[in-house]
Structure formats: structure tokens, C-alpha cells
Design a protein around this motif. Structure first.
Motif, PDB file in Angstrom:
ATOM      1  N   ALA A   3       0.813  -1.215   0.000  1.00 29.78           N
ATOM      2  CA  ALA A   3       0.000   0.000   0.000  1.00 29.78           C
ATOM      3  C   ALA A   3       0.848   1.267   0.000  1.00 29.78           C
ATOM      4  O   ALA A   3       0.544   2.221  -0.728  1.00 29.78           O
ATOM      5  N   VAL A   4       1.917   1.319   0.794  1.00 23.37           N
ATOM      6  CA  VAL A   4       2.735   2.535   0.861  1.00 23.37           C
ATOM      7  C   VAL A   4       3.637   2.666  -0.354  1.00 23.37           C
ATOM      8  O   VAL A   4       4.040   3.773  -0.731  1.00 23.37           O
ATOM      9  N   GLY A   5       3.997   1.533  -0.987  1.00 22.38           N
ATOM     10  CA  GLY A   5       4.818   1.571  -2.188  1.00 22.38           C
ATOM     11  C   GLY A   5       6.299   1.823  -1.899  1.00 22.38           C
ATOM     12  O   GLY A   5       6.709   2.033  -0.753  1.00 22.38           O
ATOM     13  N   ASP A   6       7.083   1.844  -2.966  1.00 20.97           N
ATOM     14  CA  ASP A   6       8.532   2.003  -2.829  1.00 20.97           C
ATOM     15  C   ASP A   6       8.930   3.346  -2.248  1.00 20.97           C
ATOM     16  O   ASP A   6      10.016   3.491  -1.677  1.00 20.97           O
ATOM     17  N   HIS A   7       8.076   4.366  -2.409  1.00 23.63           N
ATOM     18  CA  HIS A   7       8.426   5.711  -1.958  1.00 23.63           C
ATOM     19  C   HIS A   7       7.799   6.070  -0.609  1.00 23.63           C
ATOM     20  O   HIS A   7       7.929   7.198  -0.157  1.00 23.63           O
ATOM     21  N   GLY A   8       7.127   5.109   0.010  1.00 19.88           N
ATOM     22  CA  GLY A   8       6.634   5.310   1.354  1.00 19.88           C
ATOM     23  C   GLY A   8       7.653   4.819   2.363  1.00 19.88           C
ATOM     24  O   GLY A   8       8.833   4.622   2.056  1.00 19.88           O
ATOM     25  N   MET A   9       7.196   4.600   3.607  1.00 14.18           N
ATOM     26  CA  MET A   9       8.088   4.114   4.655  1.00 14.18           C
ATOM     27  C   MET A   9       7.291   3.250   5.617  1.00 14.18           C
ATOM     28  O   MET A   9       6.224   3.649   6.090  1.00 14.18           O
ATOM     29  N   LEU A  10       7.768   2.045   5.856  1.00 13.61           N
ATOM     30  CA  LEU A  10       7.204   1.187   6.889  1.00 13.61           C
ATOM     31  C   LEU A  10       8.335   0.789   7.822  1.00 13.61           C
ATOM     32  O   LEU A  10       9.276   0.103   7.412  1.00 13.61           O
ATOM     33  N   HIS A  11       8.247   1.252   9.071  1.00 11.93           N
ATOM     34  CA  HIS A  11       9.232   0.879  10.090  1.00 11.93           C
ATOM     35  C   HIS A  11       8.530  -0.060  11.065  1.00 11.93           C
ATOM     36  O   HIS A  11       7.609   0.334  11.775  1.00 11.93           O
ATOM     37  N   SER A  12       8.948  -1.321  11.059  1.00  5.17           N
ATOM     38  CA  SER A  12       8.307  -2.347  11.870  1.00  5.17           C
ATOM     39  C   SER A  12       9.166  -2.675  13.081  1.00  5.17           C
ATOM     40  O   SER A  12      10.389  -2.815  12.966  1.00  5.17           O
ATOM     41  N   TYR A  13       8.524  -2.810  14.231  1.00  2.33           N
ATOM     42  CA  TYR A  13       9.201  -3.163  15.477  1.00  2.33           C
ATOM     43  C   TYR A  13       8.679  -4.514  15.963  1.00  2.33           C
ATOM     44  O   TYR A  13       7.462  -4.735  16.014  1.00  2.33           O
ATOM     45  N   GLU A  14       9.595  -5.396  16.312  1.00  2.00           N
ATOM     46  CA  GLU A  14       9.241  -6.719  16.813  1.00  2.00           C
ATOM     47  C   GLU A  14      10.137  -7.071  17.989  1.00  2.00           C
ATOM     48  O   GLU A  14      11.365  -6.975  17.896  1.00  2.00           O
ATOM     49  N   ARG A  15       9.525  -7.458  19.117  1.00  2.00           N
ATOM     50  CA  ARG A  15      10.297  -7.745  20.321  1.00  2.00           C
ATOM     51  C   ARG A  15      11.148  -8.994  20.186  1.00  2.00           C
ATOM     52  O   ARG A  15      12.250  -9.056  20.714  1.00  2.00           O
ATOM     53  N   ARG A  16      10.647 -10.009  19.471  1.00  2.00           N
ATOM     54  CA  ARG A  16      11.331 -11.297  19.417  1.00  2.00           C
ATOM     55  C   ARG A  16      12.153 -11.420  18.139  1.00  2.00           C
ATOM     56  O   ARG A  16      11.633 -11.294  17.027  1.00  2.00           O
ATOM     57  N   ALA A  17      13.430 -11.706  18.312  1.00  2.00           N
ATOM     58  CA  ALA A  17      14.336 -11.811  17.164  1.00  2.00           C
ATOM     59  C   ALA A  17      13.951 -12.982  16.262  1.00  2.00           C
ATOM     60  O   ALA A  17      14.089 -12.894  15.035  1.00  2.00           O
ATOM     61  N   ASP A  18      13.459 -14.096  16.848  1.00  2.00           N
ATOM     62  CA  ASP A  18      13.094 -15.249  16.013  1.00  2.00           C
ATOM     63  C   ASP A  18      11.889 -14.937  15.140  1.00  2.00           C
ATOM     64  O   ASP A  18      11.826 -15.342  13.969  1.00  2.00           O
ATOM     65  N   PHE A  19      10.909 -14.190  15.688  1.00  3.70           N
ATOM     66  CA  PHE A  19       9.772 -13.778  14.873  1.00  3.70           C
ATOM     67  C   PHE A  19      10.225 -12.822  13.769  1.00  3.70           C
ATOM     68  O   PHE A  19       9.753 -12.894  12.630  1.00  3.70           O
ATOM     69  N   ALA A  20      11.136 -11.914  14.108  1.00  5.86           N
ATOM     70  CA  ALA A  20      11.628 -10.951  13.119  1.00  5.86           C
ATOM     71  C   ALA A  20      12.315 -11.665  11.965  1.00  5.86           C
ATOM     72  O   ALA A  20      12.150 -11.282  10.792  1.00  5.86           O
ATOM     73  N   ASP A  21      13.078 -12.713  12.262  1.00 13.00           N
ATOM     74  CA  ASP A  21      13.762 -13.463  11.200  1.00 13.00           C
ATOM     75  C   ASP A  21      12.754 -14.151  10.277  1.00 13.00           C
ATOM     76  O   ASP A  21      12.913 -14.151   9.050  1.00 13.00           O
ATOM     77  N   ILE A  22      11.719 -14.757  10.871  1.00 13.43           N
ATOM     78  CA  ILE A  22      10.688 -15.416  10.063  1.00 13.43           C
ATOM     79  C   ILE A  22       9.970 -14.395   9.190  1.00 13.43           C
ATOM     80  O   ILE A  22       9.737 -14.625   7.995  1.00 13.43           O
ATOM     81  N   ALA A  23       9.622 -13.251   9.778  1.00 16.81           N
ATOM     82  CA  ALA A  23       8.924 -12.205   9.018  1.00 16.81           C
ATOM     83  C   ALA A  23       9.794 -11.708   7.871  1.00 16.81           C
ATOM     84  O   ALA A  23       9.307 -11.515   6.745  1.00 16.81           O
ATOM     85  N   ARG A  24      11.074 -11.468   8.134  1.00 20.17           N
ATOM     86  CA  ARG A  24      11.979 -10.972   7.080  1.00 20.17           C
ATOM     87  C   ARG A  24      12.055 -11.965   5.922  1.00 20.17           C
ATOM     88  O   ARG A  24      11.986 -11.583   4.746  1.00 20.17           O
TER      89      ARG A  24
END
Length: 308
Positions: A127-148
Motif C-alpha cells: 500500500a505505501v509503495g517504494d516511496h513510502g516508509m514502513l518501520h516495523s518493530y518486533e520484540r522477538r528476534a526469532d519472529f523478526a527473522d521469520i517475518a523478514r
């Protein structure tokens, strides 16, 4: 002008590395990645991946057992329901509500807390596209790795608008002039100070919570905070229908309650929210009420009655 990130993977003939979703005669889905020289196996036989490489989307392939499968690229709602999970995903019905009711627009500056498996992140990035910005915060490093991994597999690599930070939002949020903040977490009321400082006037907070207790506490904390307008809260349910000639009826199963959504807009600095003109239900802020602002609840109730 270059194509938006991931767009080339959404059209044209099937290529090596593409995700393919097969649909069997009973409507069941099977998803895999195209690789040269590999075969797809089912209990109804197999067929070579090479048969699909270079073929147009919407082709039909037959296994050695003579069973026909329709081959399409999975849509994002299909992808998020079949991808690897660390935490429960935000269902497409709720992600669609977030995009619409939180007014996510191309070029928006969005902060997301609680990435989970990356489901909502992908909807927000498209929705925001290449020229927008999404900064995501995740407490758990293992969840962040799966999401990435899920996000990069879907878009074919890193998305230029995405930044992922491992840590608590209230301890790490440094973004300013943010248009939208999406909170998918256990205690969103704990982040209101940080959220209020980051949002632009008129910016929107959207919270996704699972229980009525969380919903009530979040709404009351937003009211008590004093920098937002009156929050709106709702849930959505989806029921499919069976249509076969004159046999038209609802399916026996439906996607019912998954969570509550609520939104509130950031007021201009120094502005007090107008008094609510709707009278609270009798006893809503009675002596048993222990939520945010309990000590001032009686006065607020009286103010609402006088305003009405």
C-alpha cells in the motif's frame, strides 16, 4: 520508470523461482516454488516443474494419475495463510480493514509494532509503495527473522520501503512525522506517549487486539490520554456462500472473531478533545470499574450527561 518492487513477479509467464498455487478438482490448494528439473508429487501422481516454466498463468497441468490442476500465482491472502509462521498471522479480512479504515496511502510514513510472521507488513508495504516508509518493530528476534524471510520471499528480495527493528516500540521509537501507527500487541495502552509524540496532527493510530478486556482498556486509555479524538472500535466476520443453480445457501463454516480493531486520530498540540455527547450506559463507570482513569470516571460521566 521502473516497476514497483515485486510487480514483475506478479505477471507474465511462469519463471524459475516463482511461487505457484495449484488447485485440485475439490478446491484444495498446494503451493510450491518452481525449480528446473524438479517434480511436484501428490498421492494422485506427479508432473515436472518444467511443464509450467514458460507457460502462461492460468494453465492446467495433469499428473501421471490424469488429475487436472489449475496453476496460478498465489494472491497475497493465499500466500500469508500458507507461509511459515512464528506467531499467528493477521488474517486477510483484518488486514483489508486496516488498509481501508486506517487510510493507508501510497507514500505514507507508517510505523508497525508487533510484526509476528510478517503478514500485515506485506499488505502495508504494497500500500505505501517504494516511496513510502514502513518501520516495523518486533520484540522477538526469532519472529523478526521469520517475518523478514517471508517478506523477502514474496517480493523477491528486500523491500526498499521497509525497516525492521528488533525491540520494544516504546523503548526504540525514534521516528517523527509519522502518518499512521499500527499496534498489534498485548498492551497497546503502554505505548500511547510514544505514539502521540511520533504522529503528525491528524495522524491515525490503529490497534489490533484479541479480547474485550484489551479493547476496553485501550479505548479508555486513549480517552484518558487527551491527545486523540474519540476512538472507534469494531470487528469483522466473513461468511462464504455456496452457489449452485437454485441451491444458494451460506457455508456451514465462517471466519468469525479473530480480533478487534480500533482507530483514533491525533489532535493538534494543545487541543483538548471535545466532550462526548453520547451518554455512557448506566453503571459503565460504577464503583467496580478499575480501568484507566477510574478516579476521574465519575466526573467524566457527569460531564457527558450535562453535555447531552
Amino acid at each position: 520508470m521502473s516497476e514497483p518492487t515485486g510487480a514483475a513477479r506478479r505477471r507474465g509467464p511462469f519463471q524459475v523461482g516463482d511461487q505457484v498455487q495449484l488447485t485440485d478438482p475439490k478446491g484444495r490448494h498446494y503451493t510450491f516454488t518452481l525449480e528446473e528439473g524438479k517434480s511436484f508429487h501428490t498421492h494422485k501422481g506427479a508432473f515436472p516443474h518444467d511443464e509450467l516454466i514458460g507457460a502462461p498463468e492460468g494453465s492446467v497441468v495433469r499428473t501421471t494419475g490424469n488429475v487436472a490442476y489449475l496453476a496460478l500465482r498465489p494472491m497475497l491472502p493465499d500466500y500469508v495463510l500458507s507461509m511459515p509462521r512464528g506467531a499467528a498471522v493477521v488474517y486477510p479480512k483484518d488486514a483489508g480493514q486496516v488498509l481501508a479504515m486506517a487510510d493507508i496511502f501510497a507514500g505514507a510514513r507508517v510505523v508497525e509494532a508487533g510484526v509476528g510472521s510478517g503478514s500485515l507488513s506485506m499488505f502495508l508495504l504494497r500500500a505505501v509503495g517504494d516511496h513510502g516508509m514502513l518501520h516495523s518493530y518486533e520484540r522477538r528476534a526469532d519472529f523478526a527473522d521469520i517475518a523478514r524471510n517471508n517478506v523477502e520471499r514474496y517480493f523477491g528480495g528486500p523491500h526498499p520501503a521497509w525497516q525492521l527493528t528488533v525491540g520494544d516500540l516504546q523503548d526504540n521509537l525514534s521516528d517523527t512525522d509519522v502518518d499512521r501507527i499500527i499496534l498489534d500487541m498485548l498492551a497497546p495502552w503502554e505505548c500511547l506517549d510514544a505514539v502521540s509524540k511520533a504522529l503528525v496532527p491528524g495522524g491515525l493510530l490503529c490497534a489490533y487486539v484479541a479480547t474485550t478486556t484489551q479493547l476496553a482498556r485501550t479505548v479508555e486509555a486513549i480517552r484518558e490520554h487527551g491527545t486523540f479524538n474519540e476512538p472507534a472500535a469494531w470487528e469483522t466476520m466473513v461468511r462464504n456462500w455456496h452457489v449452485e443453480g437454485l441451491a444458494v445457501r451460506p457455508d456451514h463454516r465462517m471466519i468469525g472473531h479473530t480480533g478487534f480493531l480500533l482507530t483514533a486520530r491525533r489532535l493538534a498540540d494543545g487541543v483538548e478533545p471535545p466532550l462526548r455527547r453520547r451518554r455512557p450506559a448506566k453503571g459503565a463507570y460504577g464503583e467496580d470499574y478499575t480501568g484507566p482513569g477510574a478516579k476521574s470516571a465519575e466526573g467524566r460521566d457527569s460531564s457527558s450527561r450535562s453535555a447531552s
